[in-house]
Design an enzyme around this catalytic site. Structure first.
Site, PDB file in Angstrom:
ATOM      1  N   GLU A 139       0.855  -1.180   0.000  1.00  0.00           N
ATOM      2  CA  GLU A 139       0.000   0.000   0.000  1.00  0.00           C
ATOM      3  C   GLU A 139       0.898   1.239   0.000  1.00  0.00           C
ATOM      4  OE1 GLU A 139      -2.735   0.480   3.286  1.00  0.00           O
ATOM      5  OE2 GLU A 139      -3.845   2.015   2.224  1.00  0.00           O
ATOM      6  N   MET A 198       0.380  -2.586   8.701  1.00  0.00           N
ATOM      7  CA  MET A 198      -0.307  -2.781   7.421  1.00  0.00           C
ATOM      8  C   MET A 198      -1.191  -4.021   7.449  1.00  0.00           C
ATOM      9  SD  MET A 198      -0.862  -1.671   4.436  1.00  0.00           S
ATOM     10  CE  MET A 198      -2.036  -2.507   3.401  1.00  0.00           C
ATOM     11  N   GLU A 199      -2.408  -3.848   6.942  1.00  0.00           N
ATOM     12  CA  GLU A 199      -3.466  -4.846   7.102  1.00  0.00           C
ATOM     13  C   GLU A 199      -3.503  -5.929   6.024  1.00  0.00           C
ATOM     14  OE1 GLU A 199      -3.998  -1.550   6.246  1.00  0.00           O
ATOM     15  OE2 GLU A 199      -5.624  -1.389   4.775  1.00  0.00           O
ATOM     16  N   GLU A 212      -5.612  -2.836  12.610  1.00  0.00           N
ATOM     17  CA  GLU A 212      -5.252  -3.675  11.452  1.00  0.00           C
ATOM     18  C   GLU A 212      -6.173  -4.876  11.357  1.00  0.00           C
ATOM     19  OE1 GLU A 212      -3.421  -2.058   9.565  1.00  0.00           O
ATOM     20  OE2 GLU A 212      -2.613  -0.695  11.079  1.00  0.00           O
TER      21      GLU A 212
END
Ligand code: TRP
Ligand code: ZN
Length: 884
Positions: free
Chosen positions: A137, A279-280, A314
């Site tokens: 991302e 970050m997911e 997340e």
């Protein structure tokens, strides 16, 4: 003359502006992705097999050219439907690969070569310590392979990882592990399959020699989910709190949102080189190690709190972001605003709701309000950008969460939940817009949010002014509210917004005469309340129900009354902040004439008495009392002054702290004594509140200037059995001219030299010292063996903290702070432009300061703009910041 030359230089290279109104659906979809990674630090080969299909919803005249994004890699081969393309069959340049589609459905195979070890931008595939990891991302996937790198292209992924067994025993990607196989020559292979279609920004790969902590969660339908946290060897004992937070978050999402986890495993990896917090990625969250690792002797109460909320954030993205994702990056707040609101509510339910609200509002005011009132102002759903990484902002996240919160307030808990249910039912598996979210809320509740939608498109913080009129004869109270939003760059005309304002009317005896949520929709609106038996004191915008500035300042008497009597805890705190701000702002202005901070402040006994009443009120939660004692920060005071004099603000605030310390000395001594704990450290909210109250007491006692209290801080440092107490003591010592300061700092350094997360606290502390030798110290610390410009946490801890959390020294009148900072930003720009740009905002605040400082700040921005090979990231921030 010079200015023109600089302009010309940039006219030719100005980055392209991407506009929301230009959105078109992709001409081709990619339905399945097969990736094979042959991992090597210097030269990793990536083979990708993509099945394309013409998009049935493609724009008319879309043509049959396929354009794939790709950067910083070597293209080895391209084949379509099994036939290799000749060089004349495709075009490749620095950012794309183009070829013609042979039909409506075809398979493309692409081989690329990338160099993880040389990836200093930390986007795409890179090396952190000994492990490989990815960050995709927003647009990092295009640094791994050629692809349509946009969130509305959703595919299922099958990922094969080949790597040496000894250096990379752990091989991870999204979804389920399909197979693990030994290969020859010491390599092995893992195959992962993710059944949920996802945009490429959620792809992740991790490989390395990592330790693993395991647990499990039983879901609401009785499925067992394996939970794993991967960390550097030796950190296994620092994962308990993160794991516990994860399980509580999973349970909360089931209970409050009815949302269940959808795979049989959930992995978290902690890495020490990371551009952001975490970050997911689907089933493989990657975290900045500082938001996972915690033990009582390495992490403060605030660290524990952050870990809990970021782990939850997340995890919550699995639904709000992954199952339903964004159509394009202008819709970023669709997932971020919603997920921040969800994590804020989780923390409120796990801890103290009022204290959580106070902290969330402090964060909004410290980060978002200045953004909304400055050169980088943009709507929650922006209309244009040059570099999307620059739009992961306080506005998209924090203001976006406030917008969701207002819908929650307007619809009530049940109505909000109906809207949420419809949203997930309607859009599961889709890439959608903020407007789709609002429509689900409207449709589920039969309401019209046409006016409310303006919160997504209009930038700037609304200013509210209210006036009350009591009619004793009629027993009515008439409240008149006016709203106005100042112009922001590129958006001069502002409309009136709809917002819920919670108010209370209090009788002088403390009785609550009325508590109500009113629906403000007009520029000027009157509300009439009946049966009000006495002239009330107004508690306005309770719980900060609308994210606005309130210009009305009640009398000091009324503020003191609200501090002691409001039934809304948030507004009790708020009254104290308003009271303190009023005293401090007036004193800063008076300081300009006299140069004497004590004189400028004058008699503040009434305020001290109101603080005393709060401090000693045992009915109030200790965490709340601690918050209520803390004065508005220097930056917050700057926001209310034009121009702001950083030195005057510092002097006046310190003088006020001293007066409070002297006036409440007995009470603070008692609070310090009575809140000592003999129990083993526990990070729970109640224990943390007790420590917070004790810390505030110590810090005010030291502010009296009495050396016995500095000795007390040193004593606390020496005997501390947890990081919270240790840091509190060190923070007090940090601003002193006392041998205890050197002793404690040296002890801290040697004690935590090998702990990369903890040593950052030591860097930050010194960068934030109010001592006048701070800049010299920061420069010296850049040569410390633990410091490197290549690690974002280190840069943020030392350089970032100096500019963002040390107003007095950053703004020292000779401009040396600005010059040092601009040099670092330029140095960093060559390594990691994303992080450089994120740090650049402080120089853009020149409008707030006197001409001398403003000119020096602008000069540094212009120096940055003249840099060779300036990144698009830093160019966007610096150019927007310097504009008159
Ligand atoms: N989506 C992440 C979050 O809010 C943010 C994020 C992590 C990010 N790493 C990034 C954004 C890199 C931009 C670039 O949870
Ligand atoms: Zn997020």
């Amino acid at each position: 003359m010079r200015k023109n030359k600089e302009k010309d230089h940039f006219m030719s290279e100005q980055p392209q502006v991407i506009r929301r109104e230009d959105y078109t659906a992709p001409a081709f979809l990619i339905e399945t992705v097969e990736l094979v990674f042959d991992l090597d630090r210097e030269a990793t080969t990536v083979t990708s097999r993509l099945s394309f299909k013409a998009n049935p919803d493609r724009a008319t005249g879309a043509g049959d050219q396929v354009v794939l994004d790709g950067e910083d890699m070597k293209l080895l081969s391209v084949a379509i439907d099994g036939t290799a393309l000749a060089a004349s069959d495709y075009q490749v340049d620095a950012t794309s690969l183009k070829f013609n589609a042979p039909s409506d459905q075809f398979v493309v195979e692409i081989q690329t070569r990338i160099s993880p070890v040389n990836n200093t931008r930390l986007e795409g595939l890179y090396v952190s310590q000994s492990a490989y990891c990815t960050q995709c991302e927003a647009e990092g996937f295009r640094r791994i392979t050629y692809f349509q790198d946009r969130p509305d292209v959703m595919a299922t992924y099958r990922v094969t990882i080949n790597a040496p067994r000894d250096s990379c025993p752990v091989l991870l990607s999204n979804g389920n592990l399909v197979s693990s196989t030994d290969l020859d020559d010491g390599r092995h292979q893992a195959v992962w399959d993710d059944p949920f279609p996802k945009p490429c920004y959620l792809f992740a790969l991790v490989a390395g020699d990592l330790a693993c902590v395991e647990d499990s969660f039983n879901t609401m339908t009785g499925r067992d989910v394996a939970l794993r946290i991967f960390v550097e060897h030796g950190n296994e004992d620092s994962c308990d709190y993160a794991m516990d937070s994860l399980k509580r978050a999973m349970k909360w999402d089931e209970d409050v949102y009815g949302l269940e986890y959808d795979l049989d495993l959930f992995n978290i990896v902690a890495v020490s080189d990371f551009n952001m917090g975490a970050m997911e990625n689907k089933s493989l969250n990657v975290f900045n190690a500082k938001y996972i690792l915690a033990k009582s002797d390495t992490a403060t109460d605030t660290d524990f709190e952050l870990i809990e909320s970021i782990v939850a954030h997340e995890y919550f993205h699995n639904w709000s972001g992954n199952r339903v994702t964004c159509r394009d990056w202008f819709q970023l707040s669709l997932k971020e605003g919603l997920t921040v609101f969800r994590d804020q509510e989780f923390s409120s339910d796990e801890r103290s709701r009022p204290v959580q609200r106070i902290k969330d509002v402090q964060r909004l005011r410290a980060g978002q309000f200045p953004e909304d009132g400055g050169p980088l102002a943009h709507p929650v759903r922006p209309d244009s950008y040059m570099e999307i990484n620059n739009f992961y902002t306080a506005t998209v996240y924090q203001k976006g969460a406030e917008v969701i919160r207002m819908m929650h307030t307007l619809l009530g808990t049940k109505g909000y939940r109906k809207g949420i249910d419809l949203y997930f039912e309607r859009h599961d598996g889709q890439a959608v817009t903020c407007d789709d979210f609002v429509r689900a809320m409207e449709d589920a509740n039969g309401v019209n949010f046409d006016q409310f939608r303006l919160w997504y498109s209009q930038s700037g913080t609304p200013n509210l002014v209210w006036n009350g009129e009591y009619d004793a004869k009629q027993q009515t109270y008439r409240l008149t509210i006016e709203q106005k939003t100042e112009p922001t760059p590129g958006q001069v005309i502002k409309s009136d917004l709809q917002m819920p304002i919670k108010i209370g009317l209090l009788g002088r005896d403390g009785d609550e005469l009325l508590a109500q949520t009113i629906d403000l929709t007009l520029g000027k609106q009157e509300f009439l309340f009946e049966d009000i038996a006495q002239e009330p004191v107004v508690s306005f915008n309770r719980d900060f129900s609308a994210p606005v500035n309130v210009g009305t300042t009640p009398s000091h008497d009324d503020l003191a009354f609200l501090m002691g009597n409001d039934t809304d805890a948030f507004n009790r705190w708020e009254a104290g902040q308003k009271y303190a701000s009023d005293l401090l702002i007036n004193a800063v202005k008076a300081f300009g004439q006299s140069g004497n901070a004590d004189e400028a402040l004058g008699d503040v006994d009434a305020f001290c008495n109101a603080l005393r009443a709060t401090l000693t009120n045992d009915d109030l939660d200790k965490a709340f009392r601690a918050q209520a004692m803390i004065l508005p920060g220097e930056a917050m005071l700057s926001e209310q002054l034009q121009p702001a004099d950083p030195e005057a603000i510092y002097q006046v605030r310190q003088a006020m702290r001293r007066k409070i310390g002297l006036s409440l000395q007995d009470e603070f001594e008692a609070a310090y004594r009575n809140n000592a704990s003999n129990d083993a450290y526990s990070p729970d909210a109640t224990s943390a509140g007790q420590r917070a109250l004790r810390s505030v007491a110590l810090s005010y006692l030291a502010a009296t200037g009495e050396s016995v209290f500095v000795d007390l801080a040193l004593e606390q440092y020496r005997t501390a059995d947890n990081m919270t107490d240790r840091m509190t003591a060190l923070m007090v010592l940090n601003d002193q001219d006392h041998p205890g300061r050197d002793e404690a700092l040296a002890d801290f350094e040697s004690r935590f030299a090998s702990n990369t997360v903890v040593i950052d606290k030591w860097f930050s502390l010194q960068a934030m010292s109010s001592r006048t030798d701070t800049l010299a110290q920061v420069k010296k610390l850049m040569d410390h063996p633990a410091f490197t410009m290549r690690n974002p946490n280190k840069v943020r801890a030392l350089v970032g903290a100096f500019a963002m959390a040390n107003q007095r020294n950053f703004h020292v009148a000779d401009g040396s702070g600005y010059r040092f900072y601009a040099d670092r930003l330029m140095e960093l720009d060559d390594l990691n432009p994303q992080v450089a740009a994120r740090l650049a905002a402080p120089l853009g605040k020149w409008r707030k300061f006197d001409e001398g400082r403003a000119a020096k700040m602008k000069a540094e921005l212009n120096r940055i703009l003249a840099k060779e090979n300036l990144s698009r990231d830093l160019y966007e921030i610096a150019s927007k910041s310097v504009a008159e």
